[in-house]
Motif scaffolding. Structure first.
Motif, PDB file in Angstrom:
ATOM      1  N   LEU A 191      55.903  40.358  36.437  1.00 54.36           N
ATOM      2  CA  LEU A 191      55.981  40.852  35.064  1.00 54.36           C
ATOM      3  C   LEU A 191      54.624  40.780  34.378  1.00 54.36           C
ATOM      4  CD1 LEU A 191      59.337  39.217  33.919  1.00 54.36           C
ATOM      5  CD2 LEU A 191      58.959  41.561  34.722  1.00 54.36           C
ATOM      6  N   SER A 192      53.904  39.712  34.617  1.00 56.30           N
ATOM      7  CA  SER A 192      52.580  39.554  34.027  1.00 56.30           C
ATOM      8  C   SER A 192      51.617  40.602  34.576  1.00 56.30           C
ATOM      9  CB  SER A 192      52.053  38.144  34.320  1.00 56.30           C
ATOM     10  OG  SER A 192      50.744  38.011  33.832  1.00 56.30           O
ATOM     11  N   GLU A 193      51.638  40.810  35.872  1.00 55.15           N
ATOM     12  CA  GLU A 193      50.749  41.793  36.495  1.00 55.15           C
ATOM     13  C   GLU A 193      51.054  43.208  36.014  1.00 55.15           C
ATOM     14  OE1 GLU A 193      49.514  43.389  40.923  1.00 55.15           O
ATOM     15  OE2 GLU A 193      50.108  41.296  40.679  1.00 55.15           O
ATOM     16  N   LEU A 194      52.337  43.540  35.894  1.00 55.89           N
ATOM     17  CA  LEU A 194      52.731  44.879  35.460  1.00 55.89           C
ATOM     18  C   LEU A 194      52.683  45.030  33.939  1.00 55.89           C
ATOM     19  CD1 LEU A 194      55.794  45.511  37.796  1.00 55.89           C
ATOM     20  CD2 LEU A 194      53.434  46.298  38.103  1.00 55.89           C
ATOM     21  N   ASP A 195      52.597  43.907  33.225  1.00 54.83           N
ATOM     22  CA  ASP A 195      52.584  43.889  31.763  1.00 54.83           C
ATOM     23  C   ASP A 195      53.824  44.576  31.190  1.00 54.83           C
ATOM     24  OD1 ASP A 195      51.629  43.206  29.253  1.00 54.83           O
ATOM     25  OD2 ASP A 195      50.409  45.021  29.067  1.00 54.83           O
ATOM     26  N   VAL A 196      54.982  44.180  31.723  1.00 57.78           N
ATOM     27  CA  VAL A 196      56.262  44.703  31.234  1.00 57.78           C
ATOM     28  C   VAL A 196      57.187  43.520  30.953  1.00 57.78           C
ATOM     29  CG1 VAL A 196      56.108  46.905  32.460  1.00 57.78           C
ATOM     30  CG2 VAL A 196      57.280  44.988  33.537  1.00 57.78           C
ATOM     31  N   PRO A 197      58.094  43.695  29.994  1.00 60.06           N
ATOM     32  CA  PRO A 197      59.062  42.622  29.728  1.00 60.06           C
ATOM     33  C   PRO A 197      60.121  42.557  30.830  1.00 60.06           C
ATOM     34  CG  PRO A 197      59.418  44.457  28.217  1.00 60.06           C
ATOM     35  CD  PRO A 197      58.200  44.790  29.029  1.00 60.06           C
ATOM     36  N   ARG A 198      60.772  41.425  30.905  1.00 63.24           N
ATOM     37  CA  ARG A 198      61.839  41.202  31.892  1.00 63.24           C
ATOM     38  C   ARG A 198      62.926  42.271  31.763  1.00 63.24           C
ATOM     39  NH1 ARG A 198      63.459  36.434  34.717  1.00 63.24           N
ATOM     40  NH2 ARG A 198      61.611  35.507  33.811  1.00 63.24           N
ATOM     41  N   SER A 199      63.247  42.662  30.528  1.00 63.82           N
ATOM     42  CA  SER A 199      64.300  43.662  30.317  1.00 63.82           C
ATOM     43  C   SER A 199      63.943  45.001  30.965  1.00 63.82           C
ATOM     44  CB  SER A 199      64.574  43.856  28.825  1.00 63.82           C
ATOM     45  OG  SER A 199      63.404  44.293  28.153  1.00 63.82           O
ATOM     46  N   THR A 200      62.680  45.373  30.920  1.00 63.88           N
ATOM     47  CA  THR A 200      62.247  46.619  31.558  1.00 63.88           C
ATOM     48  C   THR A 200      62.406  46.527  33.062  1.00 63.88           C
ATOM     49  OG1 THR A 200      60.721  47.155  29.778  1.00 63.88           O
ATOM     50  CG2 THR A 200      60.284  48.171  31.919  1.00 63.88           C
ATOM     51  N   PHE A 201      62.006  45.388  33.626  1.00 66.29           N
ATOM     52  CA  PHE A 201      62.122  45.221  35.075  1.00 66.29           C
ATOM     53  C   PHE A 201      63.581  45.325  35.506  1.00 66.29           C
ATOM     54  CE2 PHE A 201      62.618  42.854  38.991  1.00 66.29           C
ATOM     55  CZ  PHE A 201      61.602  43.378  39.763  1.00 66.29           C
ATOM     56  N   TYR A 202      64.485  44.691  34.783  1.00 67.52           N
ATOM     57  CA  TYR A 202      65.901  44.749  35.146  1.00 67.52           C
ATOM     58  C   TYR A 202      66.483  46.142  34.925  1.00 67.52           C
ATOM     59  CZ  TYR A 202      66.323  39.908  36.488  1.00 67.52           C
ATOM     60  OH  TYR A 202      66.191  38.718  37.162  1.00 67.52           O
ATOM     61  N   LYS A 203      65.973  46.856  33.946  1.00 67.92           N
ATOM     62  CA  LYS A 203      66.385  48.258  33.766  1.00 67.92           C
ATOM     63  C   LYS A 203      65.950  49.070  34.984  1.00 67.92           C
ATOM     64  CE  LYS A 203      65.877  52.282  30.803  1.00 67.92           C
ATOM     65  NZ  LYS A 203      65.276  52.831  29.573  1.00 67.92           N
ATOM     66  N   TRP A 204      64.721  48.862  35.448  1.00 62.53           N
ATOM     67  CA  TRP A 204      64.242  49.551  36.646  1.00 62.53           C
ATOM     68  C   TRP A 204      65.135  49.221  37.837  1.00 62.53           C
ATOM     69  CZ3 TRP A 204      58.323  48.142  36.259  1.00 62.53           C
ATOM     70  CH2 TRP A 204      57.748  48.886  35.231  1.00 62.53           C
ATOM     71  N   ARG A 205      65.555  47.960  37.946  1.00 64.20           N
ATOM     72  CA  ARG A 205      66.452  47.577  39.056  1.00 64.20           C
ATOM     73  C   ARG A 205      67.772  48.330  38.970  1.00 64.20           C
ATOM     74  NH1 ARG A 205      66.096  43.166  42.447  1.00 64.20           N
ATOM     75  NH2 ARG A 205      68.237  42.550  42.076  1.00 64.20           N
ATOM     76  N   ARG A 206      68.339  48.419  37.770  1.00 61.48           N
ATOM     77  CA  ARG A 206      69.597  49.159  37.594  1.00 61.48           C
ATOM     78  C   ARG A 206      69.435  50.625  37.974  1.00 61.48           C
ATOM     79  NH1 ARG A 206      69.600  46.406  32.832  1.00 61.48           N
ATOM     80  NH2 ARG A 206      69.172  48.285  31.623  1.00 61.48           N
ATOM     81  N   LEU A 207      68.264  51.194  37.679  1.00 61.73           N
ATOM     82  CA  LEU A 207      67.987  52.596  37.980  1.00 61.73           C
ATOM     83  C   LEU A 207      67.564  52.807  39.431  1.00 61.73           C
ATOM     84  CD1 LEU A 207      66.026  53.533  34.739  1.00 61.73           C
ATOM     85  CD2 LEU A 207      68.376  54.181  35.331  1.00 61.73           C
ATOM     86  N   GLY A 208      67.314  51.717  40.158  1.00 61.77           N
ATOM     87  CA  GLY A 208      66.909  51.819  41.554  1.00 61.77           C
ATOM     88  C   GLY A 208      65.454  52.205  41.747  1.00 61.77           C
ATOM     89  N   VAL A 209      64.603  51.923  40.753  1.00 60.90           N
ATOM     90  CA  VAL A 209      63.192  52.298  40.876  1.00 60.90           C
ATOM     91  C   VAL A 209      62.248  51.093  40.893  1.00 60.90           C
ATOM     92  CG1 VAL A 209      63.537  54.588  39.871  1.00 60.90           C
ATOM     93  CG2 VAL A 209      62.945  52.675  38.382  1.00 60.90           C
ATOM     94  N   ALA A 210      62.774  49.897  40.820  1.00 58.11           N
ATOM     95  CA  ALA A 210      61.951  48.682  40.853  1.00 58.11           C
ATOM     96  C   ALA A 210      61.526  48.392  42.291  1.00 58.11           C
ATOM     97  CB  ALA A 210      62.743  47.507  40.299  1.00 58.11           C
TER      98      ALA A 210
END
Length: 63
Positions: free
Chosen positions: A12-31
């Protein structure tokens, strides 16, 4: 097990995105692919993250 395993906080720190964004990407299958540890925490292989980032580079040789 080959390669360094990154903690989610490191990713998350490297990508500079919040945890919620990462989990949204997981739900969408793009993480990036992750490993779910027995304690429920996620780990991401350094090589997987690097490959995932390379696939998203603009102006690359993507088909």
């Amino acid at each position: 097990m080959a390669g360094k395993l990154l903690k989610l906080a490191e990713v998350l720190s490297e990508l500079d995105v919040p945890r919620s964004t990462f989990y949204k990407w997981r739900r969408l299958g793009v993480a990036p692919r992750a490993l779910k540890m027995p304690n429920g925490e996620l780990r991401i292989r350094r090589a997987v993250l690097d490959e995932w980032l390379a696939e998203r580079e603009e102006g690359g040789n993507a088909a």
